[in-house]
Write a protein that holds these residues in place. Structure first.
Motif, PDB file in Angstrom:
ATOM      1  N   LYS A 491      43.496  59.407  -6.207  1.00  0.00           N
ATOM      2  CA  LYS A 491      42.318  58.659  -5.766  1.00  0.00           C
ATOM      3  C   LYS A 491      42.717  57.264  -5.307  1.00  0.00           C
ATOM      4  CE  LYS A 491      37.962  57.434  -5.328  1.00  0.00           C
ATOM      5  NZ  LYS A 491      37.244  57.764  -4.065  1.00  0.00           N
ATOM      6  N   LEU A 492      43.614  56.635  -6.045  1.00  0.00           N
ATOM      7  CA  LEU A 492      44.085  55.299  -5.702  1.00  0.00           C
ATOM      8  C   LEU A 492      44.736  55.299  -4.313  1.00  0.00           C
ATOM      9  CD1 LEU A 492      44.312  52.559  -7.338  1.00  0.00           C
ATOM     10  CD2 LEU A 492      46.677  53.197  -7.765  1.00  0.00           C
ATOM     11  N   ILE A 493      45.627  56.256  -4.087  1.00  0.00           N
ATOM     12  CA  ILE A 493      46.324  56.334  -2.797  1.00  0.00           C
ATOM     13  C   ILE A 493      45.358  56.682  -1.681  1.00  0.00           C
ATOM     14  CG2 ILE A 493      48.089  57.609  -1.521  1.00  0.00           C
ATOM     15  CD1 ILE A 493      49.594  57.922  -4.179  1.00  0.00           C
ATOM     16  N   HIS A 494      44.472  57.623  -1.934  1.00  0.00           N
ATOM     17  CA  HIS A 494      43.482  58.021  -0.924  1.00  0.00           C
ATOM     18  C   HIS A 494      42.650  56.831  -0.481  1.00  0.00           C
ATOM     19  CE1 HIS A 494      39.382  59.288   0.219  1.00  0.00           C
ATOM     20  NE2 HIS A 494      39.992  60.287   0.843  1.00  0.00           N
ATOM     21  N   ASP A 495      42.153  56.060  -1.428  1.00  0.00           N
ATOM     22  CA  ASP A 495      41.305  54.915  -1.077  1.00  0.00           C
ATOM     23  C   ASP A 495      42.087  53.859  -0.305  1.00  0.00           C
ATOM     24  OD1 ASP A 495      39.322  56.242  -2.362  1.00  0.00           O
ATOM     25  OD2 ASP A 495      39.184  54.889  -4.086  1.00  0.00           O
ATOM     26  N   TRP A 496      43.348  53.627  -0.689  1.00  0.00           N
ATOM     27  CA  TRP A 496      44.159  52.633   0.025  1.00  0.00           C
ATOM     28  C   TRP A 496      44.407  53.083   1.460  1.00  0.00           C
ATOM     29  CZ3 TRP A 496      48.768  52.391   2.607  1.00  0.00           C
ATOM     30  CH2 TRP A 496      49.282  51.109   2.865  1.00  0.00           C
ATOM     31  N   ILE A 497      44.645  54.358   1.653  1.00  0.00           N
ATOM     32  CA  ILE A 497      44.940  54.890   2.985  1.00  0.00           C
ATOM     33  C   ILE A 497      43.693  54.934   3.861  1.00  0.00           C
ATOM     34  CG2 ILE A 497      45.515  57.025   4.219  1.00  0.00           C
ATOM     35  CD1 ILE A 497      47.555  57.632   2.079  1.00  0.00           C
ATOM     36  N   ALA A 498      42.603  55.509   3.323  1.00  0.00           N
ATOM     37  CA  ALA A 498      41.470  55.915   4.157  1.00  0.00           C
ATOM     38  C   ALA A 498      40.216  55.086   3.980  1.00  0.00           C
ATOM     39  CB  ALA A 498      41.147  57.388   3.865  1.00  0.00           C
ATOM     40  N   GLY A 499      40.175  54.209   2.972  1.00  0.00           N
ATOM     41  CA  GLY A 499      38.971  53.423   2.730  1.00  0.00           C
ATOM     42  C   GLY A 499      38.097  54.035   1.653  1.00  0.00           C
ATOM     43  N   TYR A 500      37.093  53.257   1.197  1.00  0.00           N
ATOM     44  CA  TYR A 500      36.272  53.738   0.093  1.00  0.00           C
ATOM     45  C   TYR A 500      34.976  52.945   0.026  1.00  0.00           C
ATOM     46  CZ  TYR A 500      38.276  49.611  -2.205  1.00  0.00           C
ATOM     47  OH  TYR A 500      38.665  48.330  -2.508  1.00  0.00           O
ATOM     48  N   CYS A 501      34.044  53.454  -0.775  1.00  0.00           N
ATOM     49  CA  CYS A 501      32.765  52.791  -0.996  1.00  0.00           C
ATOM     50  C   CYS A 501      32.923  51.825  -2.170  1.00  0.00           C
ATOM     51  CB  CYS A 501      31.675  53.819  -1.289  1.00  0.00           C
ATOM     52  SG  CYS A 501      30.038  53.097  -1.575  1.00  0.00           S
ATOM     53  N   GLU A 502      32.530  50.570  -1.950  1.00  0.00           N
ATOM     54  CA  GLU A 502      32.700  49.551  -2.988  1.00  0.00           C
ATOM     55  C   GLU A 502      31.604  49.608  -4.049  1.00  0.00           C
ATOM     56  OE1 GLU A 502      32.923  46.210  -0.184  1.00  0.00           O
ATOM     57  OE2 GLU A 502      34.929  45.825  -0.987  1.00  0.00           O
ATOM     58  N   ASN A 503      30.451  50.196  -3.721  1.00  0.00           N
ATOM     59  CA  ASN A 503      29.361  50.332  -4.695  1.00  0.00           C
ATOM     60  C   ASN A 503      28.833  51.763  -4.706  1.00  0.00           C
ATOM     61  OD1 ASN A 503      28.388  50.016  -2.087  1.00  0.00           O
ATOM     62  ND2 ASN A 503      26.483  49.010  -2.729  1.00  0.00           N
ATOM     63  N   PRO A 504      29.658  52.705  -5.194  1.00  0.00           N
ATOM     64  CA  PRO A 504      29.292  54.127  -5.111  1.00  0.00           C
ATOM     65  C   PRO A 504      28.047  54.493  -5.918  1.00  0.00           C
ATOM     66  CG  PRO A 504      31.217  53.821  -6.512  1.00  0.00           C
ATOM     67  CD  PRO A 504      30.958  52.512  -5.870  1.00  0.00           C
ATOM     68  N   ASP A 505      27.624  53.638  -6.867  1.00  0.00           N
ATOM     69  CA  ASP A 505      26.441  53.961  -7.664  1.00  0.00           C
ATOM     70  C   ASP A 505      25.138  53.631  -6.937  1.00  0.00           C
ATOM     71  OD1 ASP A 505      28.038  54.814  -9.755  1.00  0.00           O
ATOM     72  OD2 ASP A 505      28.175  52.813 -10.632  1.00  0.00           O
ATOM     73  N   GLU A 506      25.234  52.963  -5.794  1.00  0.00           N
ATOM     74  CA  GLU A 506      24.042  52.619  -5.033  1.00  0.00           C
ATOM     75  C   GLU A 506      23.380  53.886  -4.491  1.00  0.00           C
ATOM     76  OE1 GLU A 506      20.969  51.269  -3.517  1.00  0.00           O
ATOM     77  OE2 GLU A 506      22.311  49.680  -4.278  1.00  0.00           O
ATOM     78  N   LYS A 507      22.102  54.058  -4.782  1.00  0.00           N
ATOM     79  CA  LYS A 507      21.406  55.280  -4.406  1.00  0.00           C
ATOM     80  C   LYS A 507      21.048  55.320  -2.931  1.00  0.00           C
ATOM     81  CE  LYS A 507      21.403  56.735  -8.651  1.00  0.00           C
ATOM     82  NZ  LYS A 507      22.299  57.859  -9.033  1.00  0.00           N
ATOM     83  N   GLU A 508      20.741  54.161  -2.352  1.00  0.00           N
ATOM     84  CA  GLU A 508      20.334  54.143  -0.948  1.00  0.00           C
ATOM     85  C   GLU A 508      21.567  54.035  -0.050  1.00  0.00           C
ATOM     86  OE1 GLU A 508      17.209  51.484   0.118  1.00  0.00           O
ATOM     87  OE2 GLU A 508      16.400  51.441  -1.925  1.00  0.00           O
ATOM     88  N   PRO A 509      21.795  55.017   0.819  1.00  0.00           N
ATOM     89  CA  PRO A 509      22.980  54.989   1.681  1.00  0.00           C
ATOM     90  C   PRO A 509      23.088  53.730   2.532  1.00  0.00           C
ATOM     91  CG  PRO A 509      21.954  57.156   1.733  1.00  0.00           C
ATOM     92  CD  PRO A 509      21.027  56.261   0.964  1.00  0.00           C
ATOM     93  N   ALA A 510      21.952  53.195   2.958  1.00  0.00           N
ATOM     94  CA  ALA A 510      21.989  52.029   3.841  1.00  0.00           C
ATOM     95  C   ALA A 510      22.533  50.791   3.141  1.00  0.00           C
ATOM     96  CB  ALA A 510      20.589  51.746   4.386  1.00  0.00           C
ATOM     97  N   LYS A 511      22.456  50.763   1.816  1.00  0.00           N
ATOM     98  CA  LYS A 511      22.905  49.594   1.070  1.00  0.00           C
ATOM     99  C   LYS A 511      24.346  49.710   0.569  1.00  0.00           C
ATOM    100  CE  LYS A 511      18.276  48.290  -0.526  1.00  0.00           C
ATOM    101  NZ  LYS A 511      17.432  47.996  -1.726  1.00  0.00           N
TER     102      LYS A 511
END
Length: 1016
Positions: A491-511
Motif C-alpha cells: 500500500k505504501l509503495i502503491h500510494d507513492w507511485i500512483a497517488g492516494y486520497c488524503e481523507n478516505p473517510d470523507e463520505k462525499e466524493p466532491a470533498k
C-alpha cells in the motif's frame, strides 16, 4: 562479469547444438561450447551458523551454491535422441502415436512446436510405450517407480521440468491427445486413458487451462494444431476436469453462516461436528470429479507441481534455513504455509486415488524442487524428474526474455550493487506486519531513500521503453511490476507511485482530496481527481487465487480501485456490474493485463503483495522491482519468471528469435550480463484463414493416403524407366571421393573412398535386386512370405537400370551404390519403375493404404491463423477458403490466373489442408505436400481433379516426389475408385515469363486432360 551481446545461440524449433560455458558458480563465461548443455541444477548452501538465544540457526549465503548434474535425465535424453533419429519402423509405438509424433515434429507447420515441447512429450511416450519392451531401458522406469514410491507412497509420479514461457500448457495438450486418441481407438488397452484431472495452484491458472477442454471455444488443440483434424473426434471423447487444489479442502455442508457454525463447533466434539457439518472424502471427490465418476485409471496433471509433495508434520521438520534479511518467524511462517498447501494438494490426489484410482501423475513445473519446510533438502530436484529444459536453455534458444540484473554500481566498499537486493537495505524502515496490525503509522511520503531511488531509476528506463513502444504502435503499454513483502508495504509503495486520497473517510466524493503520485506514467490522479481507469493496480494475489472473498482489510486499501473498475463495467454492454464479486472483478483485471480491449489492457504498473501468481501470463512485462526477502534462488526464479514471456514469436529469416529483455532490480538473481540495443518488436497482426461455407465454390475433397499396397501380380514383372528413373553420382553429391588432411608440421595424408571402386557391377546388381524384392514384398497384400521366385526378374531389371539409368561422373564408380543412402534411392527408383507397368488381367494393382478413422480430407476443415502477409483474396465462386497463403510470387500469379479460366470449377491451396503424398527418399519415409488441387471441367458431370505443383527448379528429391505421385499415389487412388476422377499431375516448371502465364496455365490443363503430363 563478461557482457554478452546476443545470448541466443540456437533455433527454438530444433535441438540445441551450442551453449554458453559456465563458471563454477554458474555464470556464463562468454565462451561458446558446441553441443547441447547437460542437465544440472544449483542448490543453495547454508554456509554459516550463528547462535541466538542458545538456538542454532542456518543462514543461507546467497552466493554459496553447489552445482549438481542430473545424470538420470542426461542418460534418458541420450536414449530418446537415439530413438527419435531411428527409422519409424523401429519406434515401437502405436500407429496413432507415430502419427502424432510426425505431426508434432513437422517443421513446415504454420507455427512449429518448440523442440523442448516435443522432447518433453517424447520422453513420457518413450518411457510408456518403448522402455518397458527393453530390459536396459526399463531400468529407468523402475528407478522412477522406486523414487516416487519413496517420496509419494502409493502414487506413481513423473515430472517434466520446463522453463517459464516454454509452453507447459501446450505439452499438457500433447499428453492428453496422445493418451485420449490411443484410448479411443484401443478401448481395451490398459496403457492409455481418456480421463484426466488437471490441478492448478490457483484460479488464474485454472481459468487458463480451460483451453485444454477440446470443446472449448478457444481450444488449444485447434489453435496450435496439436492433433491432425481427423483425430479431433477421438480427442473429444476425453473427459477432463480442471480445478485448483483449494477445491480438495473439505467444505461445510449446507448454507450455514460462519458465526452459527463456530457456535455449533464449540458445543460438540470434533468428530461429531465433522460428521454433521463437514463433507466426507467421497463427497468431496464427487463434487470435484463429477464428470469422471465411474472412470478408472485417471491421469492427474499437476501444473506448478513443486507445490505438491508429501509434507511432514510440523513437529518433525528440521530447523529452517533462512536468508540473512529474513527473521526466523518470517521463514518459519512461509515454510508452514507451503506445507499446508502441499498437504491439501497431495491429500486431494490420494482421495481421488482411493475413490476412482489414479494411473499416473504427470508433474509440470519450471522449478520442480523441494520447498523450504518440505522435510527434504531445500532446492533439491524432485527425483522423479525425467526431462529438463532449464531457463538457461530457454534463453539460449530465445524462447523467453533475458532477465538483466544489476552487476555493479559506483558505491564504494560494497560487495554487490545496492539495487541488486533493495530489501536488504530498507527492511528496517518498512512495516514488518500486515496492514491491520502494523501499529506504527507509515506515510507514502516517507519512503526509504534507497527504495525511492530504485523506483525512480527503474521508472526512468520504463519511461524510455514506453516511448519506444508507443512509437512502434504497440497495442498495449509495457508493464512494470513491484513485488512487496506484505499488505502494508504494498500500500505504501502503491500510494507513492500512483497517488492516494488524503481523507478516505470523507463520505462525499466532491470533498475528497487527492494527492498525485510521483511517477507520471503510473499516476492514478490527474488535476486533483482519480482517473476513470487506473494505470496502477494493487493486487493481493494470494487472496485472489484461493477463490475465497477478499478480506475486509484489502477491500479498504483497494476500495477506490475496485469502484473505478466497477464504473467501467457499467459502461460495458452486456455486463452486470453488480453480479460480479470484488475478487472476481480484480481477478479479471489482473488476468487481462496486456490484452487489448480488456479491463486490464491499459494497466501500466502492478503492485503485488508477496509475489505475483505463478502462471500469470502477461507477456508485456518489461521491468520488475522486488521489495521482499528472497530466501532461495528458487523464489528468485519464480518472481523473475513473471517477466519472461516474449512479446513476439516471429523468427527471423534464419529461424532464430530476436532477443527480448526484462530489467530486474531488487531480486538477487545471478544471471547473464547482456548488452542490447532496443529490443521491442510488436507482434505481427494475425489473419484468420478459413473455409467459408456460404461461398458458392465447391468443396475440394481428397483421400488421406498413408502408404501403398500391391495385389501380387501373377504375370511377368517388368519396368518402365522414365526421366525420373535416372540417377547421377558425381562431385556434387554430398560424399567426397578424397579428403586431404594436414598437420601443423609434417607430411600430409589423403583419405579416400578407393575401396568402393573395387565393388563389381554384378555385386551391386544383386544387392539392388535383393533390396527391391524386400521393398516390393512389404507392399504386397496377398502373400505371406517374401516372393523369392521374383528375384531373377528383379535382378534383370536392376542390371537394366544400371546400364540405362545410372550416370557416373568425377571418378565415381558403380560401387558407390553400396553406400546405404545411394543404394536405397536406387531401389526406390527401380520399384517405382516396376509400379508403372504393374497389371493383371488389364487391372492395375497398386492400392492406397488409407487413414483408418478418417480416410478422406476436405477443404471445409481449413481454419487457422497466420502472421504471414503473403495473402491473396480468393474468388468466392472459385475457392472455398478466403485466402491463398502463397510461398512465392509464382503461386500467387497462378492462383490469380486460374480464377479467370472458365474451365476451373474450383481450387484450393494446400496450406493447412492436410493433403500429403507419402514417398521415400534416400531411404527415409517422408510426406510431400503438393501446392494446389484444382477441379477442371472437362465436360463430365463430375470434375477432373488435378494435383498441381509450381516449381522454380527441380532437385533430386523433387524428382522422387513427382515420380511417386505419378507412379504410386495417382494409380492407387484411381484403382480404389471411391474418390472421383484424378487426372495426370500438372507440374509447372520455371514459368519465368509471367506475362505469358495465363496462356501457359491453360495449356497445362489441356495437357493434363489427356495430351501429356508436364509443362515447362
Amino acid at each position: 562479469m563478461i557482457a554478452i551481446e546476443n545470448p541466443i545461440l540456437n533455433r527454438p524449433f530444433s535441438k540445441p547444438d551450442r551453449h554458453w560455458a559456465l563458471s563454477d558458480d554458474g555464470m556464463p563465461t562468454g565462451e561458446k561450447n558446441e553441443g547441447r548443455r547437460r542437465s544440472e541444477y544449483i542448490v543453495a548452501v547454508a554456509t554459516s551458523k550463528r547462535a541466538r538465544g542458545g538456538q542454532q540457526e542456518l543462514i543461507l549465503d546467497e552466493r554459496a551454491s553447489e552445482r549438481r548434474a542430473n545424470d538420470r535425465v542426461n542418460a534418458i535424453r541420450a536414449e530418446v535422441d537415439q530413438w527419435r533419429n531411428s527409422p519409424e519402423a523401429s519406434w515401437g509405438v502405436t500407429y496413432e502415436t507415430a502419427r502424432l509424433l510426425k505431426h508434432w515434429r513437422a517443421t513446415d507447420r504454420e507455427r512449429p512446436l518448440f523442440f523442448c515441447q516435443v522432447e518433453a512429450a517424447e520422453t513420457l511416450i518413450w518411457l510408456t510405450e518403448v522402455a518397458p519392451k527393453n530390459p536396459v531401458h526399463a531400468r529407468h522406469l523402475e528407478y522412477f517407480r522406486q523414487q516416487s514410491e519413496g517420496s509419494n507412497p502409493g502414487l506413481f509420479r513423473l515430472a517434466l521440468k520446463l522453463a517459464t514461457g516454454a509452453g507447459k500448457t501446450t505439452v499438457m495438450a500433447m499428453l492428453i491427445a496422445w493418451q485420449a486418441i490411443n484410448k479411443a481407438r484401443r478401448p481395451q488397452s490398459k496403457m492409455f486413458t481418456d480421463a484426466f484431472l488437471l490441478v492448478a495452484p490457483g484460479i488464474t491458472i485454472k481459468d487458463r487451462l480451460r483451453v485444454l477442454q477440446p470443446e472449448s471455444g478457444n481450444s488449444i488443440y485447434e489453435k496450435l494444431s496439436i492433433v491432425p483434424r481427423d483425430m479431433m473426434d477421438e480427442l473429444r471423447k476425453a473427459r477432463i476436469v480442471v480445478t485448483n487444489y483449494h477445491s480438495f479442502q473439505l467444505r461445510t455442508k449446507g448454507d450455514i453462516k460462519p458465526g452459527t457454525l463456530e457456535a455449533l463447533r464449540g458445543r460438540e466434539d470434533p468428530e461429531t461436528f465433522d460428521a454433521r457439518f463437514r463433507e466426507t472424502e467421497a463427497e468431496m471427490v464427487q463434487r470435484v470429479m463429477k464428470p469422471l465418476m465411474g472412470r478408472r485409471g485417471i491421469i492427474v496433471i499437476n501444473d506448478e507441481a513443486h507445490h505438491c509433495y508429501e509434507a511432514p508434520p510440523t513437529a518433525e521438520v528440521e530447523p529452517i534455513a533462512r536468508s540473512e534479511e529474513e527473521t526466523a518467524a518470517e521463514a518459519n511462517a512461509e515454510a508452514e504455509a507451503s506445507r499446508k498447501e502441499a498437504r491439501v494438494w497431495i491429500n486431494g490426489i490420494r482421495a481421488v486415488d482411493r475413490v476412482l484410482g489414479v494411473k499416473t501423475v504427470y508433474d509440470l513445473s519450471a522449478t520442480p524442487f523441494f520447498l523450504r519446510g518440505s522435510g527434504q533438502e531445500e532446492g533439491k530436484l524432485f527425483p522423479w524428474v525425467v526431462s529438463d529444459f532449464s531457463l538457461m536453455d530457454a534463453i539460449e534458444c530465445g524462447i523467453v526474455k533475458v532477465p538483466r540484473v544489476p552487476t555493479h554500481d559506483d558505491v564504494v566498499k560494497r560487495d554487490e550493487p545496492i539495487f541488486r537486493h533493495v530489501y536488504k537495505h530498507v527492511r528496517n524502515e518498512l512495516p514488518r506486519k500486515g496492514q491491520r496490525k502494523a501499529g506504527k503509522s507509515y506515510s507514502a511520503e516517507d519512503l526509504p531513500a534507497q527504495l525511492e531511488a530504485a523506483l525512480r531509476a527503474l521508472y526512468r528506463d520504463y519511461d524510455a521503453k514506453f516511448s519506444e513502444w508507443a512509437a512502434k504502435n504497440a497495442e498495449t503499454p509495457p508493464v512494470f511490476i513491484v513485488v512487496a513483502n506484505n499488505t502494508s508495504t504494498s500500500k505504501l509503495i502503491h500510494d507513492w507511485i500512483a497517488g492516494y486520497c488524503e481523507n478516505p473517510d470523507e463520505k462525499e466524493p466532491a470533498k475528497r482530496k487527492w494527492r498525485a503520485g510521483n511517477l507520471p506514467l503510473f499516476n492514478n490522479v490527474e488535476s486533483g481527481k482519480p482517473l476513470d481507469r487506473p494505470r496502477t493496480i494493487l493486487i493481493d494475489s494470494a487472496q485472489l487465487e484461493s477463490g475465497d472473498a477478499i478480506s475486509d482489510d484489502f477491500k479498504t486499501i483497494a476500495g477506490e480501485e475496485i469502484e473505478a473498475f466497477r464504473r467501467e463495467l457499467r459502461r460495458t454492454p452486456g455486463r452486470d456490474p453488480e453480479a460480479i464479486t470484488d475478487s472476481d472483478l480484480l481477478r479479471e483485471v489482473m488476468n487481462t493485463v496486456g490484452q487489448k480491449g480488456r479491463m486490464g489492457g491499459t494497466v501500466r504498473c502492478v503492485v503485488s503483495v508477496s509475489m505475483l501468481t505463478e502462471g500469470w501470463d502477461a507477456n508485456t512485462v518489461t521491468h520488475i522491482l522486488g521489495c521482499r526477502a528472497f530466501g532461495t534462488r528458487l523464489l528468485c526464479e519464480q518472481v523473475v519468471g513473471r517477466a519472461l514471456r516474449r512479446v513476439s514469436y516471429e523468427p527471423d529469416d534464419q529461424g532464430y528469435f530476436r532477443a527480448e529483455y526484462a530489467d530486474v532490480l531488487g531480486v538477487p538473481f545471478d544471471f547473464m550480463p547482456a548488452n542490447s540495443s532496443k529490443d521491442f518488436s510488436p507482434p505481427k497482426p494475425r489473419t484468420r484463414i478459413f473455409a467459408d461455407d456460404t461461398r458458392a465454390a465447391p468443396e475440394v475433397r481428397f483421400p488421406r493416403v498413408l502408404g501403398y499396397r500391391v495385389v501380387f501380380p501373377q504375370g511377368r514383372l517388368s519396368a518402365t524407366f522414365v526421366g525420373d528413373s535416372h540417377m547421377r553420382l558425381g562431385a556434387d553429391t554430398p560424399i567426397p571421393k578424397e579428403t586431404e588432411v594436414d598437420p601443423l608440421i609434417g607430411q600430409s595424408n589423403v583419405i579416400n573412398m578407393g575401396d568402393l571402386d573395387a565393388v563389381r557391377s554384378q555385386t551391386v546388381a544383386y544387392m539392388l535386386a535383393k533390396r527391391a524384392l524386400e521393398r516390393w514384398a512389404r507392399m504386397t497384400e496377398n502373400v505371406d512370405t517374401e516372393p523369392t521366385f521374383l528375384f531373377p526378374q528383379f535382378l534383370g531389371i536392376a542390371k537394366r537400370w544400371l546400364a540405362e539409368c545410372l550416370h557416373l561422373h568425377d571418378g565415381r564408380s558403380v560401387g558407390w551404390l553400396s553406400l546405404a543412402s545411394y543404394r536405397d534411392e536406387a531401389v526406390e527408383r527401380i520399384v517405382r519403375a516396376c509400379a508403372k507397368t504393374l497389371s493383371q488381367a488389364g487391372r492395375e494393382e497398386i492400392l492406397p493404404v488409407l487413414a483408418p478413422f478418417e480416410p478422406e480430407g476436405s477443404s471445409k476443415h481449413v481454419d487457422f491463423f497466420t502472421t504471414k502477409t503473403t495473402l491473396l483474396t480468393t474468388d468466392p465462386g472459385k475457392c472455398q477458403v478466403n485466402y491463398v497463403v502463397y510461398d512465392s510470387d509464382w503461386e500467387a500469379a497462378f492462383a490469380e490466373r486460374i480464377e479467370r479460366i472458365p474451365q476451373v470449377r474450383g481450387y484450393v491451396k494446400n496450406h493447412a489442408l492436410g493433403f500429403e503424398v507419402p514417398y521415400v527418399f534416400m531411404g527415409q519415409e517422408r510426406a510431400y505436400r503438393p501446392d494446389f488441387v484444382v477441379h477442371w471441367d472437362d465436360g463430365h458431370d463430375d470434375p477432373l481433379q488435378l494435383v498441381v505443383e509450381i516449381k522454380g527448379r527441380r532437385s533430386e528429391e523433387d524428382q522422387a516426389k513427382a515420380d511417386t505421385l505419378a507412379s504410386l499415389w495417382l494409380p492407387a487412388v484411381r484403382n480404389d475408385g471411391r474418390f472421383g476422377r484424378w487426372g495426370p499431375p500438372v507440374e509447372i516448371v520455371q514459368p519465368y515469363d509471367m506475362a505469358k502465364a495465363f496462356e501457359t496455365i491453360v495449356k497445362a490443363f489441356e495437357i493434363a486432360a489427356g495430351i501429356r503430363e508436364k509443362v515447362s
